[in-house]
Write an enzyme that holds these catalytic residues in place. Structure first.
Site, PDB file in Angstrom:
ATOM      1  N   GLU A 110      -5.420  -3.077  10.853  1.00  0.00           N
ATOM      2  CA  GLU A 110      -6.000  -1.758  11.103  1.00  0.00           C
ATOM      3  C   GLU A 110      -6.455  -1.596  12.556  1.00  0.00           C
ATOM      4  O   GLU A 110      -7.086  -0.595  12.900  1.00  0.00           O
ATOM      5  CB  GLU A 110      -7.189  -1.530  10.166  1.00  0.00           C
ATOM      6  CG  GLU A 110      -6.812  -1.409   8.704  1.00  0.00           C
ATOM      7  CD  GLU A 110      -6.174  -0.072   8.386  1.00  0.00           C
ATOM      8  OE1 GLU A 110      -6.753   0.967   8.727  1.00  0.00           O
ATOM      9  OE2 GLU A 110      -5.072  -0.077   7.813  1.00  0.00           O
ATOM     10  N   LYS A 122       0.835  -1.205   0.000  1.00  0.00           N
ATOM     11  CA  LYS A 122       0.000   0.000   0.000  1.00  0.00           C
ATOM     12  C   LYS A 122       0.873   1.260   0.000  1.00  0.00           C
ATOM     13  O   LYS A 122       1.797   1.381   0.800  1.00  0.00           O
ATOM     14  CB  LYS A 122      -0.916   0.011   1.219  1.00  0.00           C
ATOM     15  CG  LYS A 122      -1.914  -1.123   1.256  1.00  0.00           C
ATOM     16  CD  LYS A 122      -2.992  -0.905   2.300  1.00  0.00           C
ATOM     17  CE  LYS A 122      -2.448  -0.831   3.704  1.00  0.00           C
ATOM     18  NZ  LYS A 122      -3.510  -0.721   4.724  1.00  0.00           N
TER      19      LYS A 122
END
Length: 390
Positions: free
Chosen positions: A248, A146
């Site tokens: 996350e 990412k």
């Protein structure tokens, strides 16, 4: 490329892989490996703090290999903007960059993200390598495809995926970190322990209680545990859009606090890792309110946060309304259906056991519950002021 004298661990993310080379006092090995890329130019994306601390160690050796263009900005999350990205791209082209050029992400997670987007866009994609200098980058952000920058409304709203050619880490660079930045990365390593690898919690508690965090053996243990934990969940989810979303944990409120504090104090605000640790305190309390996490498990979160020097209350000057406005635009909302009065979060039912399904470890949480828990973590004076205002 090879790096003689360094350890190597392959990072496998879905159907792609790249090598992670690491060692101690091995900058010469890193330079030798970079020399094998046959680059016509190196584009070094960094920040002014890293440049002052470590620039001489890397740049002199790089310039013996090929011309070097240094793309540096004042440190802080404000680097990750469209304006700065555009400026770096224009400078790279003006300096003579070609498809044979190599982008070097030199520093922490912020310049690393900016470098990744730059490398993906320049001539539709050029080679990039990571040379991390912070614990956050070494133990978390470089173990990912990412690459993203921020919008004016939130973190990581614009980005793409890019596979680096390799990661090269000299843990000696981490030993010069200010204590705040060192512990920031340990907050991410702690996240991995709580959410993915609970077997490592006792060792982490002991290390924080009486260990030398800058000792090479401590840093190498933390690195190897982080590599094992993160690659364990991304091996089958390279884009971190399914099971990898467990990474996350703490980020929904953590990102909001980080963004709000950076706007208020710039680079002097809470670090990414500190903000995520605070976000985990919020997530643990929400899970306890929902009856799925015990008081003892919440207390372990608090113990680790205290040992890491992370904030135990909302940083001074930030209001609950500011935090909640950012939570409402969190980028995880699109992964599952959520009502206008709900947040999408990672919560735990126990250490290493996320709520939701194994393929999508997310749940919806009433925004009112998030707001109540955040309000309960205001400093006493700020809580009184908000109560009076209400």
């Amino acid at each position: 490329m090879t790096a003689a004298g360094m350890r190597m661990r392959p990072i496998r993310l879905g159907d792609v892989s790249y090598p992670y080379h690491y060692g101690h006092d091995c900058i010469d090995d890193i330079l030798a490996a970079l020399g094998e890329y046959d680059a016509d130019r190196f584009l070094v994306v960094t920040d002014d703090n890293v440049l002052a601390l470590h620039g001489e160690a890397l740049l002199e050796g790089l310039r013996a290999l090929a011309p070097v263009e240094v793309l540096s900005l004042p440190a802080g999350d404000g680097m990750k903007s469209l304006g700065h990205l555009a400026g770096h791209l224009e400078r790279a082209v003006a300096a003579g960059a070609t498809r044979r050029s190599v982008v070097i992400a030199f520093g922490g997670g912020v310049p690393g993200n900016l470098a990744g987007v730059l490398a993906a866009l320049l001539y539709r994609g050029v080679r990039m390598v990571h040379v991390p200098t912070t614990t956050v980058a070494a133990m978390d952000s470089v173990i990912s495809l990412k690459q993203a920058i921020n919008s004016s409304r939130g973190k990581n709203h614009f980005g793409t995926y890019l596979t680096p050619q390799a990661v090269y880490l000299d843990v000696a660079l981490l030993r010069t970190l200010p204590d705040k930045q060192l512990r920031s990365g340990l907050c991410e390593a702690t996240k991995n322990c709580l959410a993915i690898a609970p077997h490592a919690i006792p060792a982490m508690r002991k290390l924080l209680a009486d260990g030398d965090l800058t000792a090479p053996e401590s840093l190498l243990w933390l690195l190897e545990e982080s590599l094992a934990a993160k690659t364990g969940v991304t091996a089958k989810d390279a884009r971190e859009q399914g099971s990898g979303l467990i990474l996350e944990y703490g980020h929904t409120v953590g990102h909001a606090v980080e963004l709000c504090d950076q706007k208020l104090r710039g680079a002097q605000g809470v670090s990414h890792g500190e903000a995520v640790m605070f976000g985990m305190l919020v997530a643990a309390r929400i899970a306890a309110e929902l009856g799925v996490l015990t008081a003892d498990e919440v207390a372990v979160h608090d113990e680790l946060a205290r040992a890491l020097g992370a904030p135990l209350t909302v940083p001074a000057g930030i209001t609950v309304d500011e935090i909640m406005a950012t939570v409402r635009s969190d980028n995880k909302r699109g992964y599952m259906t959520a009502g206008p009065d709900e947040a999408v979060m990672v919560l735990l039912r126990g250490f290493g056991e996320p709520l939701g399904s194994p393929d999508l470890p997310l749940v919806t949480v009433p925004l009112r519950l998030v707001e109540d828990v955040v309000s309960g973590l205001l400093p006493a004076a700020a809580r009184l002021a908000e109560e009076v205002a209400a």
